[in-house]
Scaffold this motif. Structure first.
Motif, mmCIF file in Angstrom:
data_model
loop_
_atom_site.group_PDB
_atom_site.id
_atom_site.type_symbol
_atom_site.label_atom_id
_atom_site.label_comp_id
_atom_site.label_asym_id
_atom_site.label_seq_id
_atom_site.Cartn_x
_atom_site.Cartn_y
_atom_site.Cartn_z
ATOM 1 N N ARG A 1 -12.304 -4.333 9.825
ATOM 2 C CA ARG A 1 -12.314 -3.793 8.463
ATOM 3 C C ARG A 1 -12.457 -2.268 8.457
ATOM 4 N NH1 ARG A 1 -12.124 -1.592 4.570
ATOM 5 N NH2 ARG A 1 -12.885 -2.005 2.478
ATOM 6 N N GLU A 2 -13.268 -1.751 9.397
ATOM 7 C CA GLU A 2 -13.491 -0.298 9.445
ATOM 8 C C GLU A 2 -12.222 0.456 9.826
ATOM 9 O OE1 GLU A 2 -15.645 -3.010 10.398
ATOM 10 O OE2 GLU A 2 -15.959 -2.007 12.311
ATOM 11 N N GLU A 3 -11.283 -0.253 10.441
ATOM 12 C CA GLU A 3 -10.051 0.408 10.884
ATOM 13 C C GLU A 3 -8.874 0.138 9.958
ATOM 14 O OE1 GLU A 3 -9.775 -1.256 14.728
ATOM 15 O OE2 GLU A 3 -11.430 -0.052 15.534
ATOM 16 N N LEU A 4 -9.206 -0.328 8.758
ATOM 17 C CA LEU A 4 -8.167 -0.724 7.802
ATOM 18 C C LEU A 4 -7.064 0.319 7.649
ATOM 19 C CD1 LEU A 4 -7.187 -2.525 5.304
ATOM 20 C CD2 LEU A 4 -8.506 -0.924 3.934
ATOM 21 N N LEU A 5 -7.470 1.566 7.379
ATOM 22 C CA LEU A 5 -6.473 2.578 7.040
ATOM 23 C C LEU A 5 -5.554 2.883 8.215
ATOM 24 C CD1 LEU A 5 -8.646 4.953 4.842
ATOM 25 C CD2 LEU A 5 -6.991 3.239 4.093
ATOM 26 N N ASP A 6 -6.149 2.985 9.394
ATOM 27 C CA ASP A 6 -5.315 3.248 10.572
ATOM 28 C C ASP A 6 -4.375 2.089 10.845
ATOM 29 O OD1 ASP A 6 -6.274 5.848 11.610
ATOM 30 O OD2 ASP A 6 -8.177 4.773 11.464
ATOM 31 N N CYS A 7 -4.892 0.920 10.604
ATOM 32 C CA CYS A 7 -4.106 -0.276 10.856
ATOM 33 C C CYS A 7 -2.922 -0.373 9.889
ATOM 34 C CB CYS A 7 -5.038 -1.482 10.730
ATOM 35 S SG CYS A 7 -4.321 -2.985 11.322
ATOM 36 N N VAL A 8 -3.195 -0.058 8.603
ATOM 37 C CA VAL A 8 -2.125 -0.049 7.605
ATOM 38 C C VAL A 8 -1.118 1.057 7.941
ATOM 39 C CG1 VAL A 8 -1.577 0.441 5.181
ATOM 40 C CG2 VAL A 8 -3.492 -1.072 5.744
ATOM 41 N N ALA A 9 -1.631 2.219 8.297
ATOM 42 C CA ALA A 9 -0.758 3.351 8.625
ATOM 43 C C ALA A 9 0.139 2.986 9.796
ATOM 44 C CB ALA A 9 -1.593 4.580 8.958
ATOM 45 N N ASN A 10 -0.447 2.296 10.742
ATOM 46 C CA ASN A 10 0.301 1.880 11.914
ATOM 47 C C ASN A 10 1.388 0.877 11.525
ATOM 48 O OD1 ASN A 10 0.541 2.313 14.662
ATOM 49 N ND2 ASN A 10 -0.385 0.293 15.089
ATOM 50 N N ALA A 11 1.041 -0.037 10.654
ATOM 51 C CA ALA A 11 2.027 -1.019 10.197
ATOM 52 C C ALA A 11 3.138 -0.340 9.407
ATOM 53 C CB ALA A 11 1.354 -2.093 9.347
ATOM 54 N N LEU A 12 2.805 0.738 8.719
ATOM 55 C CA LEU A 12 3.810 1.493 7.965
ATOM 56 C C LEU A 12 4.590 2.434 8.870
ATOM 57 C CD1 LEU A 12 1.761 2.449 4.786
ATOM 58 C CD2 LEU A 12 3.899 1.161 4.771
ATOM 59 N N LYS A 13 4.092 2.606 10.090
ATOM 60 C CA LYS A 13 4.711 3.504 11.078
ATOM 61 C C LYS A 13 4.812 4.951 10.586
ATOM 62 C CE LYS A 13 6.361 0.400 14.303
ATOM 63 N NZ LYS A 13 5.573 -0.743 13.751
ATOM 64 N N ARG A 14 3.826 5.347 9.812
ATOM 65 C CA ARG A 14 3.733 6.762 9.479
ATOM 66 C C ARG A 14 2.297 7.064 9.041
ATOM 67 N NH1 ARG A 14 2.887 7.948 4.525
ATOM 68 N NH2 ARG A 14 3.561 6.728 2.736
ATOM 69 N N PRO A 15 1.843 8.303 9.192
ATOM 70 C CA PRO A 15 0.475 8.591 8.788
ATOM 71 C C PRO A 15 0.308 8.406 7.275
ATOM 72 C CG PRO A 15 1.628 10.618 9.334
ATOM 73 C CD PRO A 15 2.535 9.494 9.708
ATOM 74 N N LEU A 16 -0.875 7.996 6.869
ATOM 75 C CA LEU A 16 -1.110 7.652 5.474
ATOM 76 C C LEU A 16 -1.249 8.857 4.559
ATOM 77 C CD1 LEU A 16 -3.581 4.736 4.918
ATOM 78 C CD2 LEU A 16 -1.251 5.007 4.133
ATOM 79 N N GLU A 17 -1.926 9.875 5.037
ATOM 80 C CA GLU A 17 -2.238 11.000 4.135
ATOM 81 C C GLU A 17 -1.280 12.154 4.316
ATOM 82 O OE1 GLU A 17 -6.463 10.824 5.527
ATOM 83 O OE2 GLU A 17 -6.785 11.518 3.484
ATOM 84 N N GLU A 18 -0.020 11.865 4.524
ATOM 85 C CA GLU A 18 0.908 12.967 4.806
ATOM 86 C C GLU A 18 1.062 13.865 3.595
ATOM 87 O OE1 GLU A 18 4.613 11.227 5.807
ATOM 88 O OE2 GLU A 18 5.123 10.731 3.763
#
Lengths: 432, 432
Positions: B415-432
């Motif tokens: 759960r603590e790695e949610l954002l990185d995990c989602v970003a990884n699934a999206l194959k791009r950084p989240l806060e671009e």
């Protein structure tokens, strides 16, 4: 004949900080919708009168702009957005996957007596969810409202309850239809004595009903007040036990619960609410700034199939006014002003302006011929922090003068280094 | 009684791509205003009828929504924004530093026969500059319009001219007042023969005037066509020589000039223009998408002092429609969908949704109870690219499942790695 420049009574001309604040709260509402994936819509300002009359009764005509159009249709300026959203849902959206979340920003019209925070035209951000029977959706909506006011950093309380509390007691007491609505109307307006008069004359067991309704109308507090309400209902032999409010609360995060005030006998103006209702209040501000609730039977009122639905509206003018009252005036001044101080410098000045604008730098171009003194006075009145000054000499040499209008420091820069030079004068990077 | 769900004739319910496109062009217009430091305003939708009648003549009532309000005032739904802006200027802004640049986004109303790209309610972004006598201001405005359509990547031509060309010839020929307006009206509508009939019967020298007006009404082209116009005027003994158009052109950047079409005998609908006028056309699109011009005497028409002014309006619906015609449909789908597939996971799911929304990730929360299969079908219909799935097991273990809805790949993350995990699934950084 000289035009009288006042707007029509109750209407407003907004400029400067008032307009900026309204725009700010509008943009934040849009952002909220985007992040939570509510689909944008645009709905008509003019609707058939029956759309509002079927929902709220013909008495609503008293407070609405109603007129005949050239084809003889009786039409209204919308007093709110929900009716149009429901109509458009029935027309276009019944086949869409549910729950369907939509939003719109609208100007709405009420023919009320103008007073503080009440205008004849005002703005709302309206969020509606169709095909949503689950209290989890209400929990989402209440959380969104909290996030909205948190982001604006506006202290707030969310008053929450269910119309089912009063309505179920009245139902069991045989007080129905218009009389039931009248009791809720009086409770909503704080006229509990008048509500109790109706109960006394109409309820099967006037004493018991009167006691319970008086308590429900009075009792409010944190989450724990629900236990008092449940005990009261059970002791007095009524069947409702706040299960709808409890279920929503079970889903709410702790920081949202921390701003809740549960009001057991809560009633809100609109007759069509069927369950959970809530309002956002800002301490010290006289009227609620947002409100919403569940309306599971409105499509049936319109003669269509039942579509469970829930939603809220943010009062954008009131929210802006509440921010202003807290001293949160807000003005978007230009950051840079471009001053061509010789005719030969104008074409280059326009190029400088475009370059700054292309980087999203708020920049203002002086377009009238002015003396150097008057140009700088225009610059300082604009609120800009930096002036880019172009005279004939500068343009010939390929230079610009960049002046910090706060410190008075000025330096010449090569035209190619314009952006760095401005950034330096601003003492911060331009494209942050 | 069953509600008829159609809107009133000529009004629209916009959802999906149509609403997104309209919103896009609206936001770009706001951005334009912000960058060029035009001050935001909000102006009334309802105005006294005389505000429009004094400006455009009482005939305008035919195409307007006009009605009596409850106090017996004859009021109108605004058919455009300039009249209100001028009224508000006279009321509130006369003491402000000049030039004063303002803008507003408004819904406006015309009681025309509905047809393609013409509705009874539509949206405009209105830009006005008061206290601006200098053609350099017109150059700024034309440049802004070009930038706006460039940024939308919409091919466009800016047709430009001056009402002074036709008006000065007619003036010198003694064709004045309503007859002069009538000639311009016919030229505007492409009815040159009818215009020439009026000239033939009213001009002092009908033959000379007819010849010049026929040529002016026909001649158009690049910047060089102005030379033809000047020669014509001189040869035929008229005093006007396109000096106002030339001065604006002298300030315009080359890329703006590249999209100009100079129309020597240009006339546009509104009678109050006094000099430069222009319209933006999109090749293949049947109506102009924006237009404006100089109106130096409108405040005098209202019985006040002269205030030189100039401005334009962007037709937002038409611009959106022109984009759509070029296949530029545009839909904002959620990026992530949050799927609680067990009741115990809902509270955590709401927390996940908030976390994503707080980073401006467009994210959609499933709020109804659905089977896993139906939840995934809702997810795929939403257009989201990634699903965050929470079941009872995941919540107990402190995990989430993150699934790429395009490839079907799924993995469990803490759960603590949610954002990185989602970003990884999206194959791009989240806060671009």
């Amino acid at each position: 004949m000289k035009l009288e420049p006042e707007p029509v009574r109750g209407f407003r001309d907004l400029f400067g900080e008032d307009a900026e604040l309204l725009s700010l709260v509008m943009k934040k509402a849009e952002k909220l919708a985007e992040r939570w994936s509510f689909e944008r819509s645009f709905l008509p300002t003019v609707e058939r009168f029956e759309l509002f009359a079927m929902k709220s009764g013909v008495e609503i005509e008293r407070t609405m702009y109603v007129f005949l159009d050239k084809a003889g249709r009786k039409v209204s300026l919308r007093p709110e957005a929900t009716a149009s959203a429901v109509r458009a849902y029935l027309r276009l959206l019944r086949g869409r996957p549910k729950p369907l979340k939509i939003f719109t920003i609208v100007n709405v019209f009420r023919y009320d007596e103008p007073q503080y925070a009440r205008y004849r035209e005002f703005y709302q951000a309206d969020f509606e969810v169709f095909g949503a029977s689950d209290p989890f959706e209400d929990a989402e909506l209440v959380t969104m409202l909290h996030e909205y006011y948190e982001e604006l950093d506006l202290p707030h309380v969310i008053v929450i309850g269910s119309v089912r509390a009063l309505r179920s007691v009245l139902e069991e007491e045989g007080v129905v239809g218009k009389e039931q609505d009248l009791v809720l109307h009086y409770v909503d307006k704080g006229l509990v004595d008048k509500a109790l008069e109706v109960v006394a004359s109409k309820a099967r067991n006037p004493e018991r009903a009167g006691e319970v309704i008086a308590k429900l109308a009075q009792w409010e507090g944190g989450e724990e007040v629900i236990e008092d309400g449940k005990r009261l209902m059970k002791e007095m032999g009524y069947s409702y036990s706040f299960e709808d409010v409890e279920e929503v609360l079970a889903y709410l995060p702790e920081d949202v619960k921390a701003v809740l005030k549960v009001k057991l006998g809560f009633a809100r103006g609109l007759a069509y609410y069927t369950g959970l209702i809530y309002e956002v209040k800002v301490p010290g501000f006289p009227v609620s700034v947002a409100g919403g609730g569940r309306y599971d039977t409105l499509t049936e009122v319109y003669g269509w199939e039942r579509v469970p639905a829930t939603g809220f509206a943010i009062g954008l003018d009131r929210t802006a006014l509440a921010l202003k009252e807290r001293g949160r005036a807000y003005k978007e001044s230009p950051l840079v002003i471009v001053l061509p101080i010789a005719p030969e410098a104008r074409k280059e000045a326009l190029a400088v302006q475009r370059e700054l604008a292309s980087l999203d730098v708020r920049s203002l171009l002086l377009t009238e011929k002015k003396s150097v003194k008057k140009a700088f006075s225009y610059a300082s009145e604009s609120g800009a922090r930096v002036a880019v000054v172009l005279g004939r000499k500068e343009v010939e040499k390929g230079f610009v003068s960049v002046k910090n209008l706060v410190t008075g420091e000025q330096r010449e820069c090569r035209r190619e280094e314009l952006l760095d030079c401005v950034a330096n004068a601003l003492k911060r990077p331009l494209e942050e």
